[in-house]
Design a protein around this motif. Structure first.
Motif, mmCIF file in Angstrom:
data_model
loop_
_atom_site.group_PDB
_atom_site.id
_atom_site.type_symbol
_atom_site.label_atom_id
_atom_site.label_comp_id
_atom_site.label_asym_id
_atom_site.label_seq_id
_atom_site.Cartn_x
_atom_site.Cartn_y
_atom_site.Cartn_z
ATOM 1 N N ARG A 28 -12.753 -8.373 2.329
ATOM 2 C CA ARG A 28 -13.154 -8.934 0.927
ATOM 3 C C ARG A 28 -12.146 -10.342 0.602
ATOM 4 N NH1 ARG A 28 -11.508 -9.666 -3.841
ATOM 5 N NH2 ARG A 28 -9.546 -8.390 -3.610
ATOM 6 N N CYS B 182 -6.140 -6.896 10.887
ATOM 7 C CA CYS B 182 -6.607 -5.793 10.251
ATOM 8 C C CYS B 182 -7.716 -5.135 11.006
ATOM 9 C CB CYS B 182 -7.120 -6.124 8.841
ATOM 10 S SG CYS B 182 -5.642 -6.737 7.719
ATOM 11 N N ASP C 186 -13.807 2.108 9.120
ATOM 12 C CA ASP C 186 -13.899 3.073 7.533
ATOM 13 C C ASP C 186 -12.476 2.828 6.800
ATOM 14 O OD1 ASP C 186 -12.469 4.679 9.141
ATOM 15 O OD2 ASP C 186 -13.691 6.540 8.790
ATOM 16 N N SER C 187 -11.528 2.179 7.205
ATOM 17 C CA SER C 187 -10.494 2.070 6.540
ATOM 18 C C SER C 187 -10.455 1.288 5.259
ATOM 19 C CB SER C 187 -9.303 1.464 7.364
ATOM 20 O OG SER C 187 -8.183 1.255 6.657
ATOM 21 N N PRO C 188 -10.046 1.822 4.028
ATOM 22 C CA PRO C 188 -10.183 1.027 2.886
ATOM 23 C C PRO C 188 -9.358 -0.220 2.944
ATOM 24 C CG PRO C 188 -8.895 2.956 2.502
ATOM 25 C CD PRO C 188 -9.540 3.193 3.818
ATOM 26 N N GLU C 189 -8.196 -0.038 3.546
ATOM 27 C CA GLU C 189 -7.292 -1.207 3.666
ATOM 28 C C GLU C 189 -8.003 -2.253 4.313
ATOM 29 O OE1 GLU C 189 -4.571 2.414 3.343
ATOM 30 O OE2 GLU C 189 -6.500 1.836 4.406
ATOM 31 N N ARG C 190 -8.763 -2.136 5.500
ATOM 32 C CA ARG C 190 -9.408 -3.037 6.157
ATOM 33 C C ARG C 190 -10.668 -3.546 5.413
ATOM 34 N NH1 ARG C 190 -12.203 -2.310 12.252
ATOM 35 N NH2 ARG C 190 -13.839 -4.128 11.737
ATOM 36 N N ALA C 191 -11.324 -2.814 4.492
ATOM 37 C CA ALA C 191 -12.518 -3.237 3.575
ATOM 38 C C ALA C 191 -11.754 -4.282 2.640
ATOM 39 C CB ALA C 191 -13.072 -2.263 2.998
ATOM 40 N N GLU C 192 -10.510 -4.011 2.221
ATOM 41 C CA GLU C 192 -9.952 -4.759 1.079
ATOM 42 C C GLU C 192 -9.581 -6.141 2.047
ATOM 43 O OE1 GLU C 192 -8.261 -6.527 -2.292
ATOM 44 O OE2 GLU C 192 -9.845 -4.987 -1.865
ATOM 45 N N PHE D 199 0.726 -1.349 0.030
ATOM 46 C CA PHE D 199 0.011 -0.064 -0.055
ATOM 47 C C PHE D 199 0.885 1.220 -0.197
ATOM 48 C CE2 PHE D 199 -3.394 -2.327 2.516
ATOM 49 C CZ PHE D 199 -4.254 -2.760 1.506
#
Length: 784
Positions: free
Chosen positions: A406, A390, A397-403, A322
């Motif tokens: 997934r 993570c 709301d972290s995008p890295e956590r969302a990824e 990242f």
């Protein structure tokens, strides 16, 4: 005790000469690790029993007055006792072999090298290496510590780990939860704090067994009944037999012997011993005998994911950078983190396989713990790296956590590698800059799917509780077709209140992000809801729950701490062994309940006959050999086969109540039918005493055989063959004058005037027993 100047440098340990000197001086950890009773204790326990003493006295009476045919019961007791001794000795050998395989083996430093030894080979002043999951086998003092935390809950009841620094004391019986270090042994053998506890904990025992407690309660009741019944029958026989004291004594012996359910205790011991042997053949170590009984009652299995549903080993799948970080930089950081942990967990071990150390010098380290969910280290050059969950290290709301979520939803394990602006500190909140995701591939155990299907078919609920991400755990469970896996629950959202937690557990199947303390709370909530809970696990984070569960099941490759607190250890690490363990428990308990009905029915009708005959004042209708014949054909021999037969029905609580509800009415019916038949036969002046006794023998045998038919259900070919063989053997003794026929047993069925009423009364008794059996079963089904 050696002097201070004899103590060795912690980096070197003892020399071979120093070890030899301490062994010669007896300064060894010589606490016997007993997996079972000694040979002498086994023999004494099987021979010198209260009931053997009673039967032995009665046998001695028959040996004096004769004939020997009436003393057959004595030889049966001898044979059965020998069988019990042999089976328990076989179980002892099996347990001791498996205990050696599964024991904790500490690593000691000697002559500057590290060697693995058995606990009893540790000597005074040995330097012992410590790492996560290691059981502390002797008392000592900390020589070195790197983030070392020790759980002393097995000794103090306090579940919070205790941080240890050099100079702090360590007690045997505790275990390492986090970090590494070394200790020096200051007390070994019986001087150690937990030596006596450890010896007792490893013993083959029947403590807290509802089954054994129930049988003992029944035996106490029988003992109280024996005394007045014996007094009455002795007085009656001497009153009715006139001057023939030998006949009076034979009648007394015949009345008293069947009251003693000696075979019930024996067959219970044999069934448990055979269970241990059978499980031993599957590399399953039963550390406490009640575990077999407890597993028969289990209706909820709480399974950890890692090490149970999945294999311990992992494989690094990919590293996803990242924010401008390069993959080479991240792999170097991963290699550095793996290299500073002397006892890496499964994730770091997989990373170390493909990420070599860059040679950085660590200035601070924080070991991974199940409570923190992260580990980290600071290196020279102000490089501070953290590796962990993570959803713990990143905001919602972290995008890295969302990824990460997934990817994790596909069943992969995902960790965050991040940089910290400050030195890592276990006691301070950690704030990280996401640098990349570390994706690890878990290998699902090939036997896990069939094992979960078995539990579903047996009406046993499986709850997967794991410290990993809930979505990842749910994906793994869903791949195994576990019902409810499609809706995993994050344990951080669960209630802390027990009743509410129990309701949430009933609704869910898969739970992620469960802390060690939560695992313990979940087990307690399920138990409070009336469930019998088995917990499986292999890591230090499972110890608290394993200890509190009704049955703790540890993997053989798990930490020494988990193996120490578990009642059952699967030495081959196969989750597929667990169904066999459950099935063995059900077989043992279900079959003991079956044969208990037979033995206690005999006791009931024997007591009733003794009291009724004594009150009426007539000679006892049976010779001792008659009751030996009937007992062997309707109880002794069939019970031996029934006790070892397959049985898949889940055991329920209330053993004494269920057994007595069938045995009491059956025994009363049999006793009443026998007395009525005998009185009818005595009213016929043309019938000889032998013919009168034969009529009573026939009724008693036929009615008792129907009880055998009832408890043997559901039928199988071998059960039908067993009952047919019993009928054939009795017919031989009743009708044929050959050797071991009529003359031997003193039977004469030639008088139709007494035999016809006997058959009619027997038929009525059979019908009434069947009705009672059906009514009792229906009542038990409603109450269960």
């Amino acid at each position: 005790m050696s002097t201070t100047d004899e103590r060795t440098d912690a980096l070197v340990g003892l020399t071979a000469d120093q070890v030899a000197a301490r062994v010669a001086a007896g300064q060894t950890n010589d606490v016997p690790a007993r997996a079972s009773r000694s040979v002498g204790e086994i023999i004494r326990a099987n021979v010198f029993t209260r009931f053997n003493a009673i039967v032995g006295v009665l046998f001695a009476i028959i040996l004096v007055i004769g004939p020997i045919q009436d003393g057959l019961f004595g030889f049966v007791i001898v044979i059965n006792t020998l069988i019990g001794i042999v089976q328990e000795l076989r179980a002892k050998r099996t347990l001791e072999r498996l205990a050696i395989i599964g024991e904790a083996r500490p690593v000691v430093r000697r002559d500057g090298t590290q060697i693995e030894v058995s606990p009893n080979q540790v000597v005074l002043d040995d330097v012992i290496e410590l790492g996560p999951g290691d059981k502390i086998v002797v008392d000592g003092v900390v020589l070195a510590a790197a983030g070392l935390e020790v759980d002393e809950s097995l000794l103090t009841g306090e579940s919070d780990p205790v941080a240890k620094q050099p100079g702090d004391p360590l007690l045997s019986g505790s275990f390492v939860t986090v970090g590494t270090g070394a200790q020096q042994a200051t007390k070994v053998g019986r001087e150690a704090y937990a030596a006596q506890l450890a010896e007792e904990a490893s013993r083959f025992t029947l403590v807290d067994s509802e089954l054994r407690a129930g049988i003992n309660k029944i035996l106490q009741i029988i003992t109280y009944l024996l005394v007045p019944a014996a007094a009455l029958i002795i007085w009656s026989q001497f009153r009715t037999a006139g001057t023939e004291i030998d006949d009076a004594l034979r009648g007394m012996v015949a009345a008293l012997v069947p009251m003693v359910p000696e075979g019930l205790v024996l067959l219970t011991s044999i069934a448990f011993a055979v269970g241990v042997i059978r499980l031993g053949r599957r590399n399953c170590l039963v550390q406490e005998l009640p575990a077999i009984e407890g597993l028969a009652r289990v209706d909820v299995v709480c399974a950890d994911k890692t090490g149970t549903l999945t294999e311990n080993g992992m494989r690094l799948s990919e590293v996803l950078p990242f924010g401008g970080h390069g993959e080479d930089e991240l792999r170097a950081a991963l290699g550095a983190l793996a290299s500073v942990d002397p006892r890496p967990n499964a994730s770091l071990a997989a990373i170390a396989e493909v990420c070599p150390s860059p040679g950085w010098t660590a200035t601070e380290t924080v070991a991974f713990s199940s409570a923190r969910k992260w580990s980290g280290a600071s290196f020279d050059g102000a490089r501070h790296w953290v590796l962990g969950a993570c959803d713990v290290l990143l905001g919602a709301d972290s995008p890295e956590r969302a990824e990460a979520e997934r990817i994790g939803a596909t069943g992969l394990r995902v960790l965050l590698l991040g940089r910290s602006a400050t030195t890592v500190d276990a006691d301070a909140p950690v704030v990280v800059e996401p640098a990349g995701l570390v994706v690890l591939q878990q290998r699902v155990r090939p036997e896990a799917k069939d094992t979960l299907a078995y539990f579903a078919a047996q009406d046993v609920t499986v709850k997967v509780i794991s410290g990993d991400n809930a979505l990842s755990v749910g994906a793994v469970a869903a791949s195994l077709d576990l019902r409810g896996a499609e809706a995993p629950v994050d344990a951080r959202e669960l209630s802390a209140e027990r009743d509410a937690l129990g309701a949430e557990l009933d609704r869910g199947t898969v739970f992620g992000r469960v802390t060690p303390a939560q695992k313990r709370d979940m087990v307690g909530a399920l138990q409070a809801g009336g469930h019998t809970v088995a917990m499986t696990g292999d890591g230090v984070n499972d110890v608290l729950a394993l200890k509190d569960a009704d049955i703790g099941v540890a993997m053989g490759s798990g930490s020494p701490a988990t193996r120490a607190v578990a009642q059952i250890v699967l030495l081959d690490n196969s989750f597929a062994t667990l169904p066999h363990v459950v099935a063995e428990g059900r077989r043992v308990i279900g079959n003991i309940e079956r044969v208990s009905n037979l033995f206690l029915t005999k006791t009931v009708y024997s007591v009733l006959l003794a009291i009724a005959i004594g009150a009426i004042g007539v000679p006892f209708p049976f010779l001792p050999r008659h009751l030996t014949l009937i007992g062997s054909l309707t109880i002794g021999i069939p019970a031996f086969f029934l006790a070892l037969a397959p049985n898949t029905e889940r055991a329920r609580r209330g053993f004494v109540r269920r057994v007595l509800r069938l045995a009491v009415p059956s025994g009363v019916i049999i006793g009443a039918a026998t007395i009525v038949t005998y009185l009818i036969a005595r009213a016929d002046p043309t019938a000889t005493p032998i013919q009168q006794s034969t009529a009573a023998v026939v009724v008693l045998y036929l009615a008792a055989t129907w009880v055998l038919v009832a408890v043997a259900r559901p039928f199988a070919w071998w059960k039908a063959l067993m009952i047919a063989a019993s009928l054939a053997a009795f017919s031989y003794a009743l009708f044929l004058p050959a050797i071991f026929g009529q003359q031997f047993w003193q039977l004469d069925p030639s008088h139709a005037g007494v035999m016809l009423p006997a058959v009619v009364v027997a038929a009525v008794a059979v019908v009434v027993i069947e009705v009672a059996y059906r009514l009792v079963n229906r009542s038990l089904a409603r109450s269960s």
